[in-house]
Design an enzyme around this catalytic site. Structure first.
Site, short mmCIF file in Angstrom:
data_model
loop_
_atom_site.label_atom_id
_atom_site.label_comp_id
_atom_site.label_asym_id
_atom_site.label_seq_id
_atom_site.Cartn_x
_atom_site.Cartn_y
_atom_site.Cartn_z
N ASP A 47 0.82 -1.21 0.00
CA ASP A 47 0.00 0.00 0.00
C ASP A 47 0.85 1.25 0.00
O ASP A 47 0.61 2.18 0.77
CB ASP A 47 -0.95 -0.01 1.20
CG ASP A 47 -2.04 1.05 1.10
OD1 ASP A 47 -2.32 1.53 -0.01
OD2 ASP A 47 -2.62 1.40 2.16
N ARG B 51 -0.02 12.92 11.43
CA ARG B 51 -1.35 12.54 10.97
C ARG B 51 -1.64 11.14 11.47
O ARG B 51 -0.87 10.21 11.23
CB ARG B 51 -1.45 12.58 9.45
CG ARG B 51 -2.83 12.10 8.97
CD ARG B 51 -3.04 12.30 7.50
NE ARG B 51 -2.23 11.42 6.67
CZ ARG B 51 -2.34 11.35 5.35
NH1 ARG B 51 -3.21 12.13 4.73
NH2 ARG B 51 -1.57 10.54 4.66
N ASP C 153 -3.20 8.14 10.80
CA ASP C 153 -3.76 7.48 9.63
C ASP C 153 -4.67 6.33 10.04
O ASP C 153 -4.30 5.51 10.89
CB ASP C 153 -2.63 6.95 8.75
CG ASP C 153 -3.14 6.17 7.56
OD1 ASP C 153 -3.70 6.81 6.64
OD2 ASP C 153 -3.00 4.94 7.55
N GLU D 247 -7.26 11.85 10.37
CA GLU D 247 -7.73 11.53 9.02
C GLU D 247 -8.87 10.52 9.11
O GLU D 247 -8.65 9.35 9.43
CB GLU D 247 -6.58 10.95 8.18
CG GLU D 247 -6.97 10.71 6.74
CD GLU D 247 -6.71 9.28 6.27
OE1 GLU D 247 -6.85 9.04 5.06
OE2 GLU D 247 -6.40 8.41 7.10
N HIS E 233 -3.66 11.45 -1.82
CA HIS E 233 -3.06 10.22 -2.35
C HIS E 233 -4.12 9.14 -2.55
O HIS E 233 -3.86 8.14 -3.22
CB HIS E 233 -1.98 9.71 -1.41
CG HIS E 233 -2.48 9.25 -0.08
ND1 HIS E 233 -2.92 10.14 0.88
CD2 HIS E 233 -2.63 8.02 0.45
CE1 HIS E 233 -3.32 9.46 1.93
NE2 HIS E 233 -3.16 8.17 1.70
#
Length: 494
Positions: free
Chosen positions: A50, A191, A193, A233, A290
């Site tokens: 990923d 961040r 995630d 996020e 992204h």
């Protein structure tokens, strides 16, 4: 976070090299443009399942990009943001490989979530259907350990990304080590995630439940103690985003991209104007990321609560993107691609608009004038188009918006009139003193949006007529007030 436009980028896909090359680019062709840089995962490895979001070692920089010293050097020039990947770890990690070999005797055995750890008494069909999912299949992978024992591991995103138990001591130590490494490299913001999926509890959606908020508060306190801010996020219903924003430093405004597209496609500014009256001001504003262009953020929730757009409007939005991108987004989205995400359309923002430069600049102007800190994705910065060749090689839909730019492509893009005008917009947003003042959002007509910033006699005003579409920027200067119709300057006018 500095109140200037931020860049978000993969190190190698923009620089053509590593951290040193990225620093040279940001101090060369792109000098003076960004107040900060979000480095998308630069950990070992950057080319896993990923694109770096499945780290083998979250505390190690991929050697192909450089070292932690290089990260620290870049932080001398820019405020840096990095991802703390909370929900999962790579199946190739030291921790999971130890568990794979030793099973329950591994010191890391309790670090990985299994089906029976979450559902010790089993789960009903209703329990499983209640789990909130970014993809259609159940979040479990059947794994045979080296001993032959089979375990049903929780894997929210992919089989190679093993979910961790964030309450386990080994996981807490793992996360603390990452935070300390970030501090030593002078990372200013982290961040979180995929944080929304981090806590699993029977009988719940396992997504942004009260225990998740408590965990976010704990991580945020740890980060602040080390001098870092926290950006959360989460893709979710807008009411949930409002709740999240009240409890954290920063959130993403993921509703903005589809609402801006809706206004440009239909000429109707009402949903966008409504959102701008209720949205949180501690937002990082985006048009592209992204990942794909999200639609769940403007849709209804699973309990019947209406969204910012009606279902028919979302369908029309998605179909218009497919049409304007000449069908490329359709080929790269949903069942047509390996990453079957329920909430996004895979397409560059420039292609989503059919490469209409004037509309692209209007969208960016709205992004920059909306309260919050703007963040520009590297492909969008260069008005990038869908990389169908990369998609054909990887069959990962999101790769259409993850192009590897060569130095020559960057030089050509910077000379592109669309990019030339975008850089001028960024400069206005970064330097005009009005953006440190008070803002007023108005929609005097259904097709018109006006955003006005004022501070100590300084003025910056954006007026957009989405029915044409047409935009006008009015701003104060040392010589008085100037106006600029937003659009592509002809070569003779540049």
């Amino acid at each position: 976070m500095k109140n200037q436009v931020q860049l978000i980028t993969y190190v190698d896909r923009l620089s053509g090299g590593g951290l040193s090359e990225l620093r040279a680019l940001l101090n060369g062709h792109l000098r003076g443009i960004f107040g900060g840089v979000h480095l998308l995962p630069f950990f070992n490895p950057i080319d896993g399942a990923d694109a770096g979001f499945d780290p083998i070692d979250h505390t190690e920089v991929d050697s192909r990009l450089g070292t932690w010293e290089d990260v620290g050097t870049l932080s001398e020039d820019f405020e840096l943001t990095a991802d703390l990947i909370v929900n999962h770890i790579s199946s190739k990690s030291l921790q999971f490989q130890d568990y794979y070999r030793q099973g329950p005797d591994s010191q890391f055995a309790g670090m990985f979530l299994t089906y029976d750890r979450v559902f010790p008494l089993g789960a009903s069909e209703a329990d499983l259907l209640r789990i909130y999912r970014p993809r259609p299949e159940l979040p479990f992978t059947n794994v045979r350990l080296e001993s032959g024992e089979r375990r049903l591991l929780w894997t929210t995103f992919a089989a190679q990304q093993i979910d961790v138990d964030v309450d386990h001591p080994q996981c807490r130590a793992y996360l603390a080590a990452i935070l300390e490494r970030f501090r030593s490299a002078r990372i200013r913001l982290i961040r979180l995630d995929a944080i929304g999926y981090a806590i699993k509890k029977p009988g719940t959606s396992c997504f942004m439940i009260p225990e998740t908020f408590r965990f976010i508060a704990l991580l945020a306190a740890q980060a602040r103690a080390l001098g870092m801010e926290v950006l959360v996020e989460v893709h979710s219903h807008y009411l949930q985003q409002l709740e999240i924003a009240r409890k954290v430093d920063w959130v993403y405004d993921f509703a903005l991209p589809p609402l801006v597209l809706h206004s440009l496609f239909t000429g109707d500014a009402r949903p966008l104007a409504h959102w701008l009256t209720i949205r949180p001001y501690n937002s990082v504003t985006v048009l592209d990321t992204h990942d794909g262009i999200g639609v769940i953020d403007v849709g209804a929730d699973g309990e019947g609560e209406p969204g910012l757009l009606a279902s028919a409007e979302i369908d029309q939005l998605v179909e218009t993107i497919h049409s304007r991108s000449q069908g490329e987004s359709r080929r790269a989205t949903g069942a047509a691609a390996n990453n079957l995400d329920l909430y996004q359309v895979n397409c560059t923002f420039y292609d989503a608009l059919g490469r209409r430069g004037n509309e692209y600049l209007i969208a960016r102007a709205v992004q920059f004038f909306v309260p919050g800190v703007p963040q520009v994705y590297y492909v969008g910065l260069l008005a990038g188009t869908n990389d169908m060749d990369l998609f054909a090689r990887t069959r990962v839909g999101r790769d259409v918006n993850r192009h590897y730019f060569t130095p020559g492509e960057i030089q050509s893009a910077v000379a592109n009139p669309v990019v030339h005008n975008l850089l001028a917009l960024i400069d206005l947003r970064n330097t005009h003193p009005a953006f440190e003042g008070q803002v007023q959002v108005e929609s005097p007509f259904n097709h018109v949006l006006t955003i006005t910033w004022k501070r100590d006699g300084h003025l910056a005003k954006l007026e957009v007529d989405f029915s044409e579409p047409h935009a006008l920027i009015t701003y104060s200067t040392a010589d008085g007030v100037q106006q600029r119709a937003l659009g592509i300057l002809a070569p003779k006018d540049q």
